[in-house]
Write a protein that holds these residues in place. Structure first.
Motif, PDB file in Angstrom:
ATOM      1  N   THR A  26       1.330   3.648  -3.323  1.00  0.00           N
ATOM      2  CA  THR A  26       0.934   5.044  -3.149  1.00  0.00           C
ATOM      3  C   THR A  26       2.108   5.965  -3.470  1.00  0.00           C
ATOM      4  O   THR A  26       1.956   6.950  -4.196  1.00  0.00           O
ATOM      5  CB  THR A  26       0.437   5.279  -1.710  1.00  0.00           C
ATOM      6  N   PHE A  49      -7.010  -5.227  -4.232  1.00  0.00           N
ATOM      7  CA  PHE A  49      -6.273  -3.970  -4.218  1.00  0.00           C
ATOM      8  C   PHE A  49      -7.145  -2.876  -4.802  1.00  0.00           C
ATOM      9  O   PHE A  49      -8.092  -3.143  -5.545  1.00  0.00           O
ATOM     10  CB  PHE A  49      -4.955  -4.080  -5.007  1.00  0.00           C
ATOM     11  N   SER A  65       0.829  -1.203   0.000  1.00  0.00           N
ATOM     12  CA  SER A  65       0.000   0.000   0.000  1.00  0.00           C
ATOM     13  C   SER A  65       0.866   1.256   0.000  1.00  0.00           C
ATOM     14  O   SER A  65       0.656   2.164  -0.815  1.00  0.00           O
ATOM     15  CB  SER A  65      -0.921   0.005   1.222  1.00  0.00           C
ATOM     16  N   VAL A 113      -4.384   0.769  -1.786  1.00  0.00           N
ATOM     17  CA  VAL A 113      -4.492  -0.201  -0.705  1.00  0.00           C
ATOM     18  C   VAL A 113      -4.289  -1.566  -1.340  1.00  0.00           C
ATOM     19  O   VAL A 113      -5.030  -1.938  -2.257  1.00  0.00           O
ATOM     20  CB  VAL A 113      -5.873  -0.125  -0.010  1.00  0.00           C
TER      21      VAL A 113
END
Length: 136
Positions: free
Chosen positions: A34, A51, A30, A42
């Motif tokens: 990101t 995901f 995650s 996620v």
């Protein structure tokens, strides 16, 4: 049941300045996903794990993993019609001097959604990944 729309597939590749294991680990976490895309992700990093990425615009499930080498995921966006089947991405990582060759195959994409091929992957994944790993 809704009629399935026509689909297509394509392949793209690029080079990222990081070892394959680092690229794999970032894609499958995650915080890493990101960080490398700049949008919230996620990731449940197991086969069968779900995901979401790009602040919920993309979601799917991990279908197969070969750590540091290959990621296979079902993949859809909020632009897919409800009746569309999930598309599929295969990410293949190969070591190069100074980095990793990323080969992405995206299949079963609704035929009227050309943006993923025409700059979507480059602008939203490959370029941000190069910046992310280049800054580490």
């Amino acid at each position: 049941m809704a009629e399935q729309r026509p689909t297509y597939g394509f392949e793209q590749s690029d080079v990222v300045p990081a070892p394959p294991g680092d690229v794999y680990d970032a894609w499958m976490s995650s915080a890493g996903h990101t960080g490398m895309t700049g949008a919230e992700a996620v990731v449940d990093p197991v086969i069968g794990g779900e995901f979401s990425a790009w602040d919920g615009y993309i979601w799917g499930r991990t279908l197969a993993l070969d750590p540091g080498v290959r990621i296979l995921q079902s993949w859809r966006t909020s632009e897919f019609d409800e009746g569309d089947a999930d598309s599929q991405i295969e990410v293949v990582l190969e070591p190069l001097a100074g980095g990793t060759s990323i080969r992405l195959r995206h299949t079963r994409v609704p035929a009227d959604q050309l943006g993923y091929e025409n700059g979507g992957w480059q602008d939203n994944y490959f370029e941000p990944m190069k910046a992310y790993f280049g800054a580490l």
